[in-house]
Design an enzyme around this catalytic site. Sequence first.
Site, PDB file in Angstrom:
ATOM      1  N   TYR A 117      13.266  71.359  78.166  1.00 32.92           N
ATOM      2  CA  TYR A 117      14.551  72.049  78.254  1.00 32.92           C
ATOM      3  C   TYR A 117      15.571  71.595  77.208  1.00 32.92           C
ATOM      4  O   TYR A 117      16.060  72.402  76.428  1.00 32.92           O
ATOM      5  CB  TYR A 117      15.140  71.880  79.665  1.00 32.92           C
ATOM      6  CG  TYR A 117      14.210  72.400  80.726  1.00 32.92           C
ATOM      7  CD1 TYR A 117      14.031  73.760  80.909  1.00 32.92           C
ATOM      8  CD2 TYR A 117      13.477  71.535  81.528  1.00 32.92           C
ATOM      9  CE1 TYR A 117      13.151  74.249  81.859  1.00 32.92           C
ATOM     10  CE2 TYR A 117      12.592  72.009  82.486  1.00 32.92           C
ATOM     11  CZ  TYR A 117      12.442  73.378  82.646  1.00 32.92           C
ATOM     12  OH  TYR A 117      11.561  73.855  83.580  1.00 32.92           O
ATOM     13  N   PRO A 130      16.034  81.972  83.947  1.00 32.37           N
ATOM     14  CA  PRO A 130      15.587  83.158  84.691  1.00 32.37           C
ATOM     15  C   PRO A 130      16.752  83.917  85.328  1.00 32.37           C
ATOM     16  O   PRO A 130      17.821  83.363  85.570  1.00 32.37           O
ATOM     17  CB  PRO A 130      14.687  82.567  85.787  1.00 32.37           C
ATOM     18  CG  PRO A 130      14.393  81.172  85.359  1.00 32.37           C
ATOM     19  CD  PRO A 130      15.593  80.731  84.576  1.00 32.37           C
ATOM     20  N   HIS A 353      17.773  76.443  83.564  1.00 29.09           N
ATOM     21  CA  HIS A 353      16.541  75.929  84.144  1.00 29.09           C
ATOM     22  C   HIS A 353      16.394  74.408  84.172  1.00 29.09           C
ATOM     23  O   HIS A 353      15.563  73.874  84.912  1.00 29.09           O
ATOM     24  CB  HIS A 353      15.383  76.540  83.346  1.00 29.09           C
ATOM     25  CG  HIS A 353      14.176  76.845  84.133  1.00 29.09           C
ATOM     26  ND1 HIS A 353      13.777  76.067  85.201  1.00 29.09           N
ATOM     27  CD2 HIS A 353      13.267  77.835  84.028  1.00 29.09           C
ATOM     28  CE1 HIS A 353      12.663  76.586  85.693  1.00 29.09           C
ATOM     29  NE2 HIS A 353      12.335  77.652  85.004  1.00 29.09           N
ATOM     30  N   SER A 564       4.617  83.373  86.967  1.00 30.33           N
ATOM     31  CA  SER A 564       5.088  82.500  88.022  1.00 30.33           C
ATOM     32  C   SER A 564       5.247  83.290  89.319  1.00 30.33           C
ATOM     33  O   SER A 564       5.723  84.423  89.304  1.00 30.33           O
ATOM     34  CB  SER A 564       6.449  81.927  87.624  1.00 30.33           C
ATOM     35  OG  SER A 564       6.812  80.923  88.501  1.00 30.33           O
TER      36      SER A 564
END
Length: 637
Positions: A117, A130, A353, A564
């Site tokens: 990240y 997301p 995230h 996912s």
Amino acid sequence: MWGICSRMVKVGMAKPCGVVKPCYLVKPVSSSRITGRYLSHQKGLPSLPVPPLQQTCERYITALEPIVEVDELTHTKELLDDFQKPGGVGERLQRGLERRACNTENWLSEWWVQVAYLDYRLPVVVHSSPGLVLPCMHFSDKQGQIRFAAKLIAGVLDFKTMIDNETIPVEYLGGKPLCMNQYYEVLSSCRIPGVKRDAVVNHAKSSRPPQHITVVHNFQFFMLDVYNSDGTPLTADQLCVQLDRICSSSLQANTEPVGILTTQHRDAWGKTYINLIKDRTNKESVSAIQRSIFTVCLDGPMPQVPTNAHRSRAAVQMLHGGGSLWNSGNRWFDKTLQFIVGEDGTCGANYEHAPAEGPPIVALIDHVVEYTRKPDTVPTAMAPLPMPKKLHFNITPELKKDIEEAKKGMNVLAEDLDMRVIVFEHFGKNVPKAHKMSPDAFIQVALQLAYYRMYQQCCATYESASLRMFRLGRTDTIRSASGAAAAFVKAFDDPNKQNTEKVDLMEKAVKAHKAYTNLAISGQAIDRHLLGLKMQAAEEKISIPKVFKDTSFAKALHYRLSTSQVPSKTDCVMCFGPVVPDGYGVCYNPMNQHINFAVSSFNTCKETNAADLAHAVENALLDMRTLLEQTPPRAKL
Ligand code: COA
């Protein structure tokens, strides 16, 4: 991607740079601060194991078989033999990792947040954060928007009380209790841009935790205190009054959309940020956003689309806001949690995230949606509340230029993203379960079939697996393109194959997927171990072993399918962008009787098309069911 849960390519390809600690890194909740239930639960969790070296090397070869050429595989085997030889570099790195595992709460978690990240430099918008699309709510005007947003805020504060009191019920996977740390990371936290590396701050852990949220309307930010002087959270009625005041004082979108700066490439934003906060007013405003418990975006309209495209448009709104002419400037994308409420009943969220995966966010959302369904209370007399504080920004010509650049970049990205949300209505978890198959494995095998039918080849596929059975666990990778899946998809449309054989191959593929899932969630998958070995080489300042520079390794990490499962009680779906330019992002929520899918791709890639893959997945699921139904159990091999 994520650092993609992190599905992102970059994860495995992270530069082997030395590991420098940023000033603030996402830190696990400090044991000294926490007492009681949470601590005793966390202490009881096992530590993430370091898998045996030989096991990972063998499984790596098996994982490569369906996705690389024969000569590439032969070369990789040679490299691995050398890597693993007694007294070789592999053993040395393995020992280093095992030492690290003895000296840390989780040998992976800090590295993971950095590599997946904070070191990732593409914009967080689309590439990492997301979106989450809620079912369309029943309102279609400003009053309805305000009323719903007020209830939503009250619902989040209700959930926050459970976090603060450490009363969130412990979650389980496969009968095992899960690490609950991520719940303590998602509120009052924010990503901070840096020129080379970002950081995350969590103000929930400060001695004076924040009492306010930020609300953004018409690109203007407001600081809204959400607790009364006696410490009780504001009620939905009180919040309604405050949101109404915010909307009335920001009727026109007549200010510079400062929030659009957070959509920039991270290095660019890191530089702009230094300039932005040179001004004292700007610094205070930014700090108020960063410190806030969460952000609520009261959105303006989105472009008109036909009714059947509403869900896809909602996903776009949650993922990036539609571009600078629509709602992309009505965000602060660095904020860990942003709830988004449109005027037409479109609602959802976007989350940064680094601090958490989807499941804790979805658990929070499930609670909030349930809360908003409670009947309205009878309004009571209210004491006057202080006016929400508008957050001002002084925009220099240089900042104005950066804002214009950010708008352009955001619009190119918005134009490029192709998003398709579908509801597969024919069946849900019920059908695979009736055939004694894991629904997740069934869906993943269908995805393999869909991809194979479109491209006549298998591709490296990522599915997130939870590592939360371990203290501070995040994710590992389930490699869905298994040898068994390849055998099945190649046989499925072969007219020379009997149905009985196809069913047998399907069962083997589904079982292989479930078996990989089980080893992944128990810390025995290959990807995080390989990453750890590579990071250990960087830590020990030795040259990166050849296995990590090899074509097979690059192919293994080029995830054309990044997928996912994010299940929820609410009939919602999460969405994210592809992690490679020629790939797809696929997120799904299997309900009992139907499955929600969000499929994304990039328009600039002529070989990919989100709608085509979505359609191919529908057909694959239907054809797999038909095959099962047409092949009576006794006739199965
Ligand atoms: N026969 C009948 N039923 C079966 C079955 C079988 N052979 N195998 C599984 N089932 C049932 C399960 O008992 C379960 O029942 P429930 O609906 O009552 O809970 C259900 O089917 C679902 O199981 P399955 O489809 O196998 O998936 P799972 O719930 O075990 O989830 C993962 C699989 C990989 C998604 C999960 O392990 C995981 O890691 N989740 C986290 C992913 C993540 O972090 N995503 C976010 C990234 S941002």
